[in-house]
Design an enzyme around this catalytic site. Structure first.
Site, PDB file in Angstrom:
ATOM      1  N   CYS A 101       0.849  -1.194   0.000  1.00  0.00           N
ATOM      2  CA  CYS A 101       0.000   0.000   0.000  1.00  0.00           C
ATOM      3  C   CYS A 101       0.876   1.231   0.000  1.00  0.00           C
ATOM      4  CB  CYS A 101      -0.892  -0.021   1.239  1.00  0.00           C
ATOM      5  SG  CYS A 101      -2.009   1.374   1.345  1.00  0.00           S
ATOM      6  N   HIS A 143      -9.221  -3.927  -1.539  1.00  0.00           N
ATOM      7  CA  HIS A 143      -8.179  -3.127  -0.871  1.00  0.00           C
ATOM      8  C   HIS A 143      -8.473  -1.631  -1.022  1.00  0.00           C
ATOM      9  CE1 HIS A 143      -3.789  -2.194   0.075  1.00  0.00           C
ATOM     10  NE2 HIS A 143      -4.267  -1.044  -0.375  1.00  0.00           N
ATOM     11  N   GLU A 144      -8.803  -1.212  -2.257  1.00  0.00           N
ATOM     12  CA  GLU A 144      -9.056   0.221  -2.489  1.00  0.00           C
ATOM     13  C   GLU A 144     -10.336   0.666  -1.791  1.00  0.00           C
ATOM     14  OE1 GLU A 144      -6.769   2.050  -3.483  1.00  0.00           O
ATOM     15  OE2 GLU A 144      -5.513   0.422  -4.180  1.00  0.00           O
ATOM     16  N   HIS A 147     -10.104   1.577   1.830  1.00  0.00           N
ATOM     17  CA  HIS A 147      -9.595   2.923   2.132  1.00  0.00           C
ATOM     18  C   HIS A 147     -10.734   3.923   2.321  1.00  0.00           C
ATOM     19  CE1 HIS A 147      -5.265   2.617   1.860  1.00  0.00           C
ATOM     20  NE2 HIS A 147      -5.326   1.992   0.695  1.00  0.00           N
TER      21      HIS A 147
HETATM   22 ZN    ZN Z   1      -3.737   0.993  -0.087  1.00  0.00          ZN
END
Ligand code: ZN
Length: 180
Positions: A101, A143-144, A147
């Site tokens: 990341c 994963h995105e 965020h």
């Molecule tokens: Zn990330």
């Protein structure tokens, strides 16, 4: 414009980002945000980036996995803007990958996630879009999206022994990985 990346420890990465009002899309401000995300992702060598990572607390992230073939998988997602995305898990099948990341530089961690999802969102033209993602792409999308909800991949590393530095990853872990 290339923007500085907020790193782990910056409270903005722990907030739930604001929903985007569709009226905000297709404005000069919003187009600039998308351009900044694209420029920053490319500059720092990411395959995805979320607005909170450049200090903007809005539910927007971008992914580009064009022409990549990671883990032996054919993946081809052209530059895609995800606004107010929602995920539906379509299969319980999980698989782990060594994630990295931009907000957690220098580290890699092994995270297992569902491998077949549907993600529904608005694109930069304010059109409703729904795509299915499998395998590594499903992991990248999750994963995105994490965020946008204050979650980092390190929160999802079940075994702390599976969080390692990038250089040690390349020296000790990568040679042991099978690419299928
Ligand atoms: Zn990330």
């Amino acid at each position: 414009m290339i923007r500085p990346i907020c790193r782990m420890g910056n409270p903005i990465l722990r907030k739930i980002a604001e929903d985007v009002n569709p009226d905000q899309i297709k404005t000069v401000y919003f187009d600039q945000l998308i351009e900044d995300l694209r420029d920053s992702m490319k500059h720092y060598g990411g395959i995805g980036i979320a607005a909170p990572q450049i200090g903007i607390c809005m539910k927007v992230c971008v992914i580009q996995l064009e022409g990549m073939n990671r883990y032996g998988q054919e993946i081809n997602l052209p530059f895609t803007v995800f606004i107010n995305p929602k995920i539906e898990v379509l299969s319980d099948e999980k698989r782990g990958y060594w994630e990295g990341c931009l907000s957690v530089p220098g580290l890699r961690g092994f995270v297992e996630r569902p491998q077949h999802i549907r993600v529904s969102f608005l694109n930069e033209k304010c059109e409703e879009v729904s795509i299915e993602a499998h395998g590594f792409l499903a992991t990248v999308v999750q994963h995105e999206l994490d965020h946008l909800f204050g979650t980092l991949y390190v929160d999802r590393v079940k075994d702390p022994q599976l969080l390692v530095f990038q250089e040690e990853f390349e020296e000790f872990v990568q040679p042991t990985l099978s690419l299928d």
